[in-house]
Structure formats: C-alpha cells, structure tokens
Design a protein around this motif. Structure first.
Motif, PDB file in Angstrom:
ATOM      1  N   ASP A   2       0.743  -1.148   0.006  1.00  0.00           N
ATOM      2  CA  ASP A   2      -0.003  -0.075  -0.186  1.00  0.00           C
ATOM      3  C   ASP A   2       0.810   1.290  -0.032  1.00  0.00           C
ATOM      4  O   ASP A   2       2.029   1.235   0.469  1.00  0.00           O
ATOM      5  CB  ASP A   2      -0.985  -0.125   1.014  1.00  0.00           C
ATOM      6  N   GLU A   3       0.435   2.335  -0.653  1.00  0.00           N
ATOM      7  CA  GLU A   3       1.051   3.618  -0.615  1.00  0.00           C
ATOM      8  C   GLU A   3       1.072   3.971   0.832  1.00  0.00           C
ATOM      9  O   GLU A   3       0.133   4.053   1.632  1.00  0.00           O
ATOM     10  CB  GLU A   3       0.279   4.421  -1.389  1.00  0.00           C
ATOM     11  N   VAL A   4       2.387   4.728   1.233  1.00  0.00           N
ATOM     12  CA  VAL A   4       2.342   5.398   2.377  1.00  0.00           C
ATOM     13  C   VAL A   4       2.360   6.874   2.282  1.00  0.00           C
ATOM     14  O   VAL A   4       2.868   7.543   1.526  1.00  0.00           O
ATOM     15  CB  VAL A   4       4.157   5.039   3.007  1.00  0.00           C
ATOM     16  N   LYS A   5       1.187   7.274   2.991  1.00  0.00           N
ATOM     17  CA  LYS A   5       0.833   8.707   2.951  1.00  0.00           C
ATOM     18  C   LYS A   5       1.025   9.417   4.327  1.00  0.00           C
ATOM     19  O   LYS A   5       1.092   8.967   5.274  1.00  0.00           O
ATOM     20  CB  LYS A   5      -0.617   8.978   2.798  1.00  0.00           C
ATOM     21  N   VAL A   6       1.967  10.502   4.192  1.00  0.00           N
ATOM     22  CA  VAL A   6       2.205  11.261   5.200  1.00  0.00           C
ATOM     23  C   VAL A   6       0.884  12.284   5.537  1.00  0.00           C
ATOM     24  O   VAL A   6       0.746  13.239   4.746  1.00  0.00           O
ATOM     25  CB  VAL A   6       3.504  12.250   4.940  1.00  0.00           C
ATOM     26  N   VAL A   7       0.456  12.216   6.747  1.00  0.00           N
ATOM     27  CA  VAL A   7      -0.715  12.773   6.989  1.00  0.00           C
ATOM     28  C   VAL A   7      -0.285  14.075   7.779  1.00  0.00           C
ATOM     29  O   VAL A   7      -0.949  15.063   7.182  1.00  0.00           O
ATOM     30  CB  VAL A   7      -1.551  12.020   8.186  1.00  0.00           C
ATOM     31  N   VAL A   8       0.588  14.199   8.630  1.00  0.00           N
ATOM     32  CA  VAL A   8       1.126  15.289   9.184  1.00  0.00           C
ATOM     33  C   VAL A   8       2.560  14.704   9.683  1.00  0.00           C
ATOM     34  O   VAL A   8       2.723  13.852  10.398  1.00  0.00           O
ATOM     35  CB  VAL A   8       0.490  15.931  10.185  1.00  0.00           C
ATOM     36  N   ALA A   9       3.506  15.731   9.886  1.00  0.00           N
ATOM     37  CA  ALA A   9       4.708  15.565  10.198  1.00  0.00           C
ATOM     38  C   ALA A   9       5.494  16.850  10.673  1.00  0.00           C
ATOM     39  O   ALA A   9       5.387  17.889   9.944  1.00  0.00           O
ATOM     40  CB  ALA A   9       5.489  14.935   9.193  1.00  0.00           C
ATOM     41  N   HIS A  10       6.077  16.958  11.766  1.00  0.00           N
ATOM     42  CA  HIS A  10       6.962  18.188  12.264  1.00  0.00           C
ATOM     43  C   HIS A  10       8.018  17.234  13.107  1.00  0.00           C
ATOM     44  O   HIS A  10       7.925  16.226  13.094  1.00  0.00           O
ATOM     45  CB  HIS A  10       6.180  19.157  12.615  1.00  0.00           C
ATOM     46  N   HIS A  11       8.710  18.331  13.793  1.00  0.00           N
ATOM     47  CA  HIS A  11       9.892  17.722  14.791  1.00  0.00           C
ATOM     48  C   HIS A  11       9.702  16.914  15.637  1.00  0.00           C
ATOM     49  O   HIS A  11      10.771  16.338  16.450  1.00  0.00           O
ATOM     50  CB  HIS A  11      10.951  18.632  14.760  1.00  0.00           C
ATOM     51  N   GLU A  12       8.351  17.117  16.304  1.00  0.00           N
ATOM     52  CA  GLU A  12       7.835  16.375  17.420  1.00  0.00           C
ATOM     53  C   GLU A  12       7.225  15.163  17.125  1.00  0.00           C
ATOM     54  O   GLU A  12       7.405  14.004  17.748  1.00  0.00           O
ATOM     55  CB  GLU A  12       6.891  17.165  18.135  1.00  0.00           C
ATOM     56  N   CYS A  13       6.328  15.009  16.008  1.00  0.00           N
ATOM     57  CA  CYS A  13       5.524  13.824  15.856  1.00  0.00           C
ATOM     58  C   CYS A  13       5.295  13.611  14.277  1.00  0.00           C
ATOM     59  O   CYS A  13       5.463  14.771  13.688  1.00  0.00           O
ATOM     60  CB  CYS A  13       4.544  13.607  16.597  1.00  0.00           C
ATOM     61  N   ALA A  14       5.050  12.716  13.956  1.00  0.00           N
ATOM     62  CA  ALA A  14       4.436  12.477  12.364  1.00  0.00           C
ATOM     63  C   ALA A  14       3.341  11.226  12.655  1.00  0.00           C
ATOM     64  O   ALA A  14       3.407  10.385  13.380  1.00  0.00           O
ATOM     65  CB  ALA A  14       5.566  12.004  11.568  1.00  0.00           C
ATOM     66  N   THR A  15       2.471  11.254  11.585  1.00  0.00           N
ATOM     67  CA  THR A  15       1.201  10.481  11.224  1.00  0.00           C
ATOM     68  C   THR A  15       1.497  10.009   9.769  1.00  0.00           C
ATOM     69  O   THR A  15       1.358  10.814   8.934  1.00  0.00           O
ATOM     70  CB  THR A  15      -0.153  10.911  11.738  1.00  0.00           C
ATOM     71  N   LEU A  16       1.516   8.667   9.774  1.00  0.00           N
ATOM     72  CA  LEU A  16       1.631   8.155   8.525  1.00  0.00           C
ATOM     73  C   LEU A  16       0.322   7.170   8.310  1.00  0.00           C
ATOM     74  O   LEU A  16      -0.192   6.544   9.146  1.00  0.00           O
ATOM     75  CB  LEU A  16       2.747   7.304   8.352  1.00  0.00           C
ATOM     76  N   ARG A  17      -0.102   7.248   6.864  1.00  0.00           N
ATOM     77  CA  ARG A  17      -1.230   6.172   6.799  1.00  0.00           C
ATOM     78  C   ARG A  17      -0.853   5.053   5.860  1.00  0.00           C
ATOM     79  O   ARG A  17      -0.101   5.442   4.783  1.00  0.00           O
ATOM     80  CB  ARG A  17      -2.573   6.982   5.944  1.00  0.00           C
ATOM     81  N   VAL A  18      -0.708   3.937   6.425  1.00  0.00           N
ATOM     82  CA  VAL A  18      -0.632   2.783   5.261  1.00  0.00           C
ATOM     83  C   VAL A  18      -2.136   1.945   4.900  1.00  0.00           C
ATOM     84  O   VAL A  18      -2.132   1.028   5.911  1.00  0.00           O
ATOM     85  CB  VAL A  18       0.373   1.814   5.741  1.00  0.00           C
ATOM     86  N   GLY A  19      -2.525   2.152   4.007  1.00  0.00           N
ATOM     87  CA  GLY A  19      -3.962   1.475   3.831  1.00  0.00           C
ATOM     88  C   GLY A  19      -4.770   1.952   4.781  1.00  0.00           C
ATOM     89  O   GLY A  19      -5.142   3.121   4.924  1.00  0.00           O
ATOM     90  N   ASP A  20      -5.359   1.117   5.538  1.00  0.00           N
ATOM     91  CA  ASP A  20      -6.338   1.252   6.849  1.00  0.00           C
ATOM     92  C   ASP A  20      -5.761   1.420   7.992  1.00  0.00           C
ATOM     93  O   ASP A  20      -6.402   1.245   8.883  1.00  0.00           O
ATOM     94  CB  ASP A  20      -7.558   0.526   6.604  1.00  0.00           C
ATOM     95  N   VAL A  56       5.968   4.105  18.137  1.00  0.00           N
ATOM     96  CA  VAL A  56       4.817   4.126  17.181  1.00  0.00           C
ATOM     97  C   VAL A  56       3.480   3.260  18.038  1.00  0.00           C
ATOM     98  O   VAL A  56       3.747   2.384  18.817  1.00  0.00           O
ATOM     99  CB  VAL A  56       5.316   3.109  16.224  1.00  0.00           C
ATOM    100  N   LEU A  57       2.461   3.750  17.382  1.00  0.00           N
ATOM    101  CA  LEU A  57       1.071   3.722  17.875  1.00  0.00           C
ATOM    102  C   LEU A  57       0.381   3.215  16.627  1.00  0.00           C
ATOM    103  O   LEU A  57       0.315   4.077  15.711  1.00  0.00           O
ATOM    104  CB  LEU A  57       0.328   4.754  18.648  1.00  0.00           C
ATOM    105  N   ALA A  58      -0.140   2.284  16.493  1.00  0.00           N
ATOM    106  CA  ALA A  58      -0.863   1.897  15.348  1.00  0.00           C
ATOM    107  C   ALA A  58      -2.347   1.907  15.510  1.00  0.00           C
ATOM    108  O   ALA A  58      -2.764   1.197  16.548  1.00  0.00           O
ATOM    109  CB  ALA A  58      -0.362   0.419  14.848  1.00  0.00           C
ATOM    110  N   LEU A  59      -3.051   2.530  14.727  1.00  0.00           N
ATOM    111  CA  LEU A  59      -4.765   2.742  14.869  1.00  0.00           C
ATOM    112  C   LEU A  59      -5.200   2.291  13.672  1.00  0.00           C
ATOM    113  O   LEU A  59      -4.924   2.669  12.587  1.00  0.00           O
ATOM    114  CB  LEU A  59      -4.948   4.154  15.278  1.00  0.00           C
TER     115      LEU A  59
END
Length: 248
Positions: A2-20, A56-59
């Motif tokens: 699946d495509e990896v999508k960067v939802v939001v990112a800065h120097h403190e944290c980042a959220t990535l989406r991989v599929g669901d 990492v926390l997976a949701l």
C-alpha cells in the motif's frame, strides 16, 4: 504494498497512513500514554488500537469522512454537526480523567501565555498591533473560572469523523484531560461559525457565545507562532489569521 501517505509531520511527531492503518510516531511517549488512556475512558467512538511499540502507535482507520477541514466549507449536513454536538456533550458528561488537559490550563498560565504570544506577534511584526490588541480584548472573556469536565483538548473539525448523520469516531486524544467544555466547542467550530447553532442544538445546553468567540481569539493568538515554527501557514484561508481578522 500500500502507498504510504504522510498525514502530518513536524519535529515532534508524525502520522503516516498505510492502507487502513495509521502509524503515529511521537518523540514524547507521555503524549501517547495520555492518548491511549483517554480513548479507553471516552464514552464515544474512538479508533481501535492495533498495537503499540514505542515510539509507534498503530490505529485502525475510522469509517466515514472528516466533519470538515479548516478553510473549506464543510460537506457534512446540519444533522451531522448536531450529532457531533451530542457526542461532545456525552464526553463532557462522563467522569473526567485525573489529569489536566490542554483545555484545563490554569487562568494564570493562560494569561501569561497570552501576554507572551501577543508581545511576540507585535514585536516581530507578524500581525498588526491593532489586530492583536482587539483580539486580546475579546479573549478576556475566556479567562474566567469553569467547572472541569472531560475534554478532548484538540477537537479540530478534521478530528471528528461522520458517516451520514452519525458520528463514527473522534481521533487524536493526546491533549485530553480535565478542562473547559467551551474550549472543545470553540475548537470544533473554529472557522465554521455557520455551524455553531447546529453544534449547540446537538449539545443541548445553554452555551455562552461570547466565551466561544473569546476562545476563537485566544486559541488563534496562541497558535500562530507554533504554526510558523512548525512549518505551517497560519494565513491559509479560514485559518487562524482569518479568524483573528473576523473579530475586527
């Protein structure tokens, strides 16, 4: 894969989406601790935790779509906004967690932050002095005693997911804790004043609109520097600067 999508990112944290699956990477594990505990306590739908392996926390992704986006007209119906108001009321009526959240900073702390940020905005010529002064005056109404409730603390409109007129869940609980109920209501309607009536109808209680507007100004004044320093644009349409200008 699946495509990896960067939802939001800065120097403190980042959220990535991989599929669901959403992968939240946070340098400060205390924030993740708060998020996990708050979701367990919240009496409203939240994302399913798939696993946690620090940092990492997976949701699991929530069904439906966001209630709206800052700077864009909301595609959601008045019924969906009312449902959001009802969900927020259910959260606020639940027993609050034992820790203070972002919406629960003490009055002395808030006033000191507000004075500091207003001075920074004017000294660095980020915003005109009269715009800062007027919003500082409006923000005063939020600096009053409140009864602490279970607050989300970062209830941006993009954090509320709906399917039709039903709430499917609320995401991003790292700022949750005890706080002012009107802070949450102001945050979800920031830039979407036209839906304040729908939120209030679903919430089902008297809401002091002057305090809501005060929180719009206060939150925006406090947020501009953070946005600039983390690579975001506070001048985006419907964003914090537009909210501040609407007070003139």
């Amino acid at each position: 894969m699946d495509e990896v999508k960067v939802v939001v990112a800065h120097h403190e944290c980042a959220t990535l989406r991989v599929g669901d699956v959403f992968l939240k990477v946070d340098a400060h594990q205390a924030r993740t601790d708060v998020e996990v505990e708050a979701m367990a306590r919240a009496p409203i739908p939240t994302p399913q935790i798939l696993w946690r392996k620090p940092p990492v926390l997976a949701l699991a992704a929530l069904p439906g779509t966001a209630l709206g986006r800052l700077g864009e007209p909301s595609p959601a119906s008045p019924g969906a906004w009312a449902a959001a108001g009802a969900a927020i009321r259910k959260l606020h009526d639940a027993p609050p967690p034992p820790w203070p959240g972002r919406a629960g900073r003490g009055l002395d702390v808030l006033e000191a932050e507000l004075d500091r940020e207003c001075a920074w905005l004017v000294t660095n010529e980020v915003l005109p002095a009269d715009l800062v002064t007027r919003n500082r005056q409006v923000a005063e109404a939020a600096l009053r005693p409140w009864t602490a409730v279970f607050t989300h603390g970062d209830l941006q409109v993009a954090h509320v997911f709906v399917d039709g007129d039903e709430i499917t869940g609320i995401i991003d609980w790292t700022e949750a804790g005890q706080g002012d109920a009107l802070y949450d209501l102001a945050t979800v309607t920031l830039g979407h004043e036209e839906h304040l009536g729908d939120i209030a109808a679903g919430y089902g209680a008297d809401i002091d609109l002057d305090v809501i507007r005060a929180w719009w100004s206060l939150r925006s004044l406090l947020g501009v520097r953070w946005l600039v320093e983390h690579g975001f644009d506070p001048n985006m349409p419907g964003g914090e600067v537009d909210v501040l200008k609407a007070c003139l």
